[in-house]
Write an enzyme that holds these catalytic residues in place. Structure first.
Site, PDB file in Angstrom:
ATOM      1  NE  ARG A  72      -0.432  -0.225   4.931  1.00  0.00           N
ATOM      2  CZ  ARG A  72      -0.940  -0.232   6.145  1.00  0.00           C
ATOM      3  NH1 ARG A  72      -2.225  -0.019   6.339  1.00  0.00           N
ATOM      4  NH2 ARG A  72      -0.174  -0.454   7.193  1.00  0.00           N
ATOM      5  CG  ASN A 125      -4.322   4.317   7.184  1.00  0.00           C
ATOM      6  OD1 ASN A 125      -5.200   4.286   8.038  1.00  0.00           O
ATOM      7  ND2 ASN A 125      -3.184   3.670   7.313  1.00  0.00           N
ATOM      8  CD  GLU A 126      -0.315   4.455  10.261  1.00  0.00           C
ATOM      9  OE1 GLU A 126       0.278   3.647   9.547  1.00  0.00           O
ATOM     10  OE2 GLU A 126      -0.443   4.308  11.488  1.00  0.00           O
ATOM     11  CB  CYS A 172       7.818  10.220  -4.296  1.00  0.00           C
ATOM     12  SG  CYS A 172       7.854   9.700  -6.024  1.00  0.00           S
ATOM     13  CB  CYS A 208       8.883  14.237  -6.947  1.00  0.00           C
ATOM     14  SG  CYS A 208       7.414  13.435  -6.264  1.00  0.00           S
ATOM     15  CD  GLU A 224      -4.803   2.406  12.569  1.00  0.00           C
ATOM     16  OE1 GLU A 224      -3.785   1.720  12.807  1.00  0.00           O
ATOM     17  OE2 GLU A 224      -5.123   2.784  11.432  1.00  0.00           O
ATOM     18  CD1 TRP A 278       1.383  -6.572   9.965  1.00  0.00           C
ATOM     19  CD2 TRP A 278       2.765  -5.694   8.447  1.00  0.00           C
ATOM     20  NE1 TRP A 278       0.978  -5.281   9.717  1.00  0.00           N
ATOM     21  CE2 TRP A 278       1.799  -4.711   8.787  1.00  0.00           C
ATOM     22  CE3 TRP A 278       3.733  -5.356   7.505  1.00  0.00           C
ATOM     23  CZ2 TRP A 278       1.780  -3.439   8.217  1.00  0.00           C
ATOM     24  CZ3 TRP A 278       3.713  -4.090   6.936  1.00  0.00           C
ATOM     25  CH2 TRP A 278       2.738  -3.139   7.287  1.00  0.00           C
TER      26      TRP A 278
HETATM   27  C1  GAL Z   1      -1.270   1.167  11.252  1.00  0.00           C
HETATM   28  C2  GAL Z   1      -2.138   1.304  10.024  1.00  0.00           C
HETATM   29  C3  GAL Z   1      -3.198   0.240   9.973  1.00  0.00           C
HETATM   30  C4  GAL Z   1      -2.592  -1.083  10.255  1.00  0.00           C
HETATM   31  C5  GAL Z   1      -1.916  -1.072  11.589  1.00  0.00           C
HETATM   32  C6  GAL Z   1      -1.309  -2.400  11.974  1.00  0.00           C
HETATM   33  O1  GAL Z   1      -0.045   1.745  11.071  1.00  0.00           O
HETATM   34  O2  GAL Z   1      -2.761   2.549   9.968  1.00  0.00           O
HETATM   35  O3  GAL Z   1      -3.810   0.242   8.719  1.00  0.00           O
HETATM   36  O4  GAL Z   1      -1.689  -1.369   9.251  1.00  0.00           O
HETATM   37  O5  GAL Z   1      -0.910  -0.115  11.560  1.00  0.00           O
HETATM   38  O6  GAL Z   1      -0.282  -2.796  11.139  1.00  0.00           O
END
Ligand code: GAL
Length: 672
Positions: free
Chosen positions: A104, A142-143, A148, A153, A307, A315
């Protein structure tokens, strides 16, 4: 109201399950979920063809259970068709490699086509949900992430420079391009170079520090601009909704977070204490406390946790499981430092995809296990106490300056391989944190006059306006703490043409005659002039030693070995109505711990509540009402004493003075 909930991915589960999920959420006291930030392929399956039906259905189910929704714009993870449309929108890393599809954040934030797709999908979502009663706000992307170095750029950087400098002569002069014959005679000759070569990695090239710093600023601006396009669309279409973004705490340093936060209503952030990358059981509460402080400091305002850790993070590797009580403890710690919302990541552990082992509240098979039960208990407590907590403020008399320009410059030149800016800030912060003294994190644009004690750690790039504000702060009676590598560079990343600490030399009453960058393992104890005041084991000089010539400053501690034995290592200088302390070595945390009580005394800042090691005490103020958070971060019982009986608003019980026994990982929120 206080928001409590989870990040939910209904698109990963059969529709038949949604009703049960909503019921379990309601039973856990949830009032909010975040949805859709990775659902682009389901929201816009092909260019311009939108499908909101499924999302409408799940929102209706949640809403019927009293749960409202934050929607994420899905641009953090493009579906294959987007990237197939624009193969040149893949980000190029500094070594020149183009990233491929399958992770991503593959995209270049400058790319015009990608920007257009981002506006289209944002516009469509905004139009569809503007009036929806369940939708309360938005998270952009998201984050936001990495730099780049693609041709788009590079061209945009050249325009950015034209805008900033007007003429090429000004660029050449600012960067000192005469060095190595780099004098540019056309804008198109200027390369894209971040120079982030050390300590992160060796290579690719050692670029001009002035150029590299401008590139880092430019890339930060690109993300801010990318986000602003979404913000403008959302503000116009959904004026009643808030807009935020999920930031990444203190360690992420590729974007100037103060700038990124400026366009938002408030900051949200992703708080993980134990991840695959930190495969260890030990969690240092002070690290989370600083990260919360940074996030609160971006807008000097309460924040959301978008979060909050809900299980083992992983992972490929699964991190040590959060012990019973830890998930709640960490969530309450977020609240203690200014969170007005706790959203757990994630609701249910995914069965597929990269994050199969990043554990949610529910197990892979949808069971409600220990983690769900613990958070359900917290939900009942929040239902009782949330209204009293919501909107209450953290108030601090101590501030630490955090500066992203300086961070970028340290990425380009670390100065010493062991030096890490964030870790250095942490060392200093910890001295206050262990004394339960609240600290605000401020930017160069904040008003320092609100504070009694201002810390300026390694402010490597120091502009004149900031130096003047810091000087004024001391002249008017403030106490200042300055550490090495302050005032070394001007805004062009050129070394100043004066003795260090440059523009702060006069206020500190010292000049750096020379310095020594220490190899790993080399250290020397400091000797304090007043040994009775600074009792205990002597802290050590490490990493870096400035050799000082005091001008008007008094010497507090000296080096004890090497060719600068006997020379000043810590000084204090009376300047105007205030005082400036200069600590000439980075040392380790012990130096700041040794100086902690003395600094607080100089600044007339009171220590916080006395508590055993591992018990954190924080205060939030609801008007005149003081809410005392007591958090036992240890796995043992701890004693804590109160001067008068207080009410624990989580349990609704009165806690009698004086002796309280805290259970392992117990949290109290006490009100008088
Ligand atoms: C964050 C991210 C989430 C998920 C989580 C756990 O950094 O925003 O989408 O990836 O970590 O890995």
């Amino acid at each position: 109201m206080f928001r409590f909930g989870a990040d939910y991915y209904p698109e990963h589960w059969p529709e038949a399950r949604w009703e049960l999920d909503a019921q379990l959420m309601q039973e856990a006291g949830f009032n909010t979920v975040r949805l859709a930030e990775f659902a682009w392929s389901r929201l816009e399956p092909s260019p311009g063809r939108f499908d909101f039906d499924w999302l409408d259905r799940v929102i209706a189910i949640l809403h019927a259970r009293g749960i409202q929704v934050v929607l994420g714009t899905p641009t953090g993870s493009p579906p294959p068709w987007v990237m197939a449309m624009y193969p040149d929108a893949y980000r190029v890393i500094e070594t020149g490699q183009r990233v491929g599809y399958g992770n991503r954040r593959e995209y270049c934030p400058t790319h015009a086509g990608y920007r257009e797709r981002s506006r289209i999908v944002t516009q469509a979502m905004a139009a569809h949900y503007a009036e929806h009663p369940a939708v309360i706000g938005w998270q952009t992307d998201n984050e936001f992430g990495e730099r780049c170095f693609c041709d788009h750029c590079r061209a945009a950087f050249q325009s950015w420079l034209q805008h900033k400098y007007g003429a090429l002569d000004a660029v050449n002069a600012a960067w000192g391009t005469v060095f190595w014959s780099h004098e540019y005679s056309a804008w198109s000759q200027i390369p894209a170079a971040g120079g982030t070569i050390f300590p992160d990695a060796f290579g690719p090239e050692y670029h001009n520090p002035g150029l590299a710093l401008d590139y880092c600023r430019f890339m930060s601006d690109q993300y801010v601009a990318f986000q602003r396009e979404q913000v403008d669309i959302l503000r116009a279409a959904c004026p009643d909704h808030f807009i935020t973004h999920n930031f990444m705490g203190i360690h992420f340093d590729r974007i100037d977070y103060f700038d990124l936060a400026a366009d938002l209503d408030f900051v949200a952030w992703d708080n993980y204490r134990r991840m695959q990358w930190t495969f260890q059981p030990h969690v240092n509460p002070s690290e989370a406390a600083l990260a919360h402080g940074v996030m609160r400091g971006l807008k000097q305002k309460n924040f959301w946790i978008m979060e909050q850790q809900s299980g083992s993070g992983g992972w490929q590797i699964v991190s040590v499981a959060p012990r019973p009580g830890e998930l709640q403890l960490w969530a309450y710690q977020s609240i203690a430092h200014g969170a007005d919302a706790i959203i757990f990541f994630r609701w249910r552990t995914a069965r597929f995809g990269t994050e199969q082992y990043w554990h949610g509240l529910l197990e892979h098979d949808g069971r409600t296990g220990r983690r769900y039960q613990e958070i359900k208990q917290m939900g009942a407590e929040i239902a009782r106490a949330g209204a009293q907590i919501y909107g209450s403020e953290v108030r601090a008399e101590v501030a630490i300056l955090l500066d992203y320009t300086t961070r970028f410059a340290f990425q380009i030149q670390a100065n010493n391989p062991a030096f890490r800016y964030a870790a250095h800030v942490q060392q200093i912060f910890q001295a206050f944190h262990t004394r339960n003294v609240p600290v605000d994190i401020v930017s160069t644009h904040d008003d320092f006059a609100r504070y009694k004690l201002l810390v300026v750690p390694a402010q490597y790039v120091l502009d004149e306006a900031t130096a003047a504000a810091v000087t004024r702060f001391v002249a008017q009676g403030g106490v200042l703490l300055v550490t090495p590598r302050t005032g070394v560079k001007d805004e062009s990343n050129t070394v100043v043409n004066r003795p260090l600490p440059g523009l702060l030399a006069e206020v500190c009453g010292v000049e750096v005659e020379e310095y020594d960058s220490l190899p790993e393992g080399v250290s020397q104890p400091l000797a304090f002039a007043d040994a009775t005041r600074f009792a205990g084991e002597a802290p050590h000089a490490k990493v870096w030693c400035d050799v000082l010539r005091p001008l008007s400053a008094e010497v507090i501690a000296r080096y004890t070995s090497d060719y600068y034995a006997g020379r000043a290592a810590v000084t204090v200088n009376q300047f105007g109505k205030g005082q400036a302390v200069y600590v000439a070595t980075f040392g380790d945390a012990a130096i700041y711990d040794a100086l902690g009580d003395w600094l607080l005394e100089l600044a007339a800042v009171e220590r916080g509540s006395a508590a055993p090691a591992g018990v954190e005490c924080c205060v939030r103020w609801q008007g005149d009402q003081r809410l005392l958070f007591v958090l036992n971060h240890t796995a043992e019982e701890q004693g804590f004493s109160l001067s008068a009986p207080m009410m624990d608003i989580l349990s609704g019980q009165t806690i009698d003075a004086p002796g309280v026994v805290l259970k392992p990982r117990q949290v109290l929120i006490l009100s008088e």
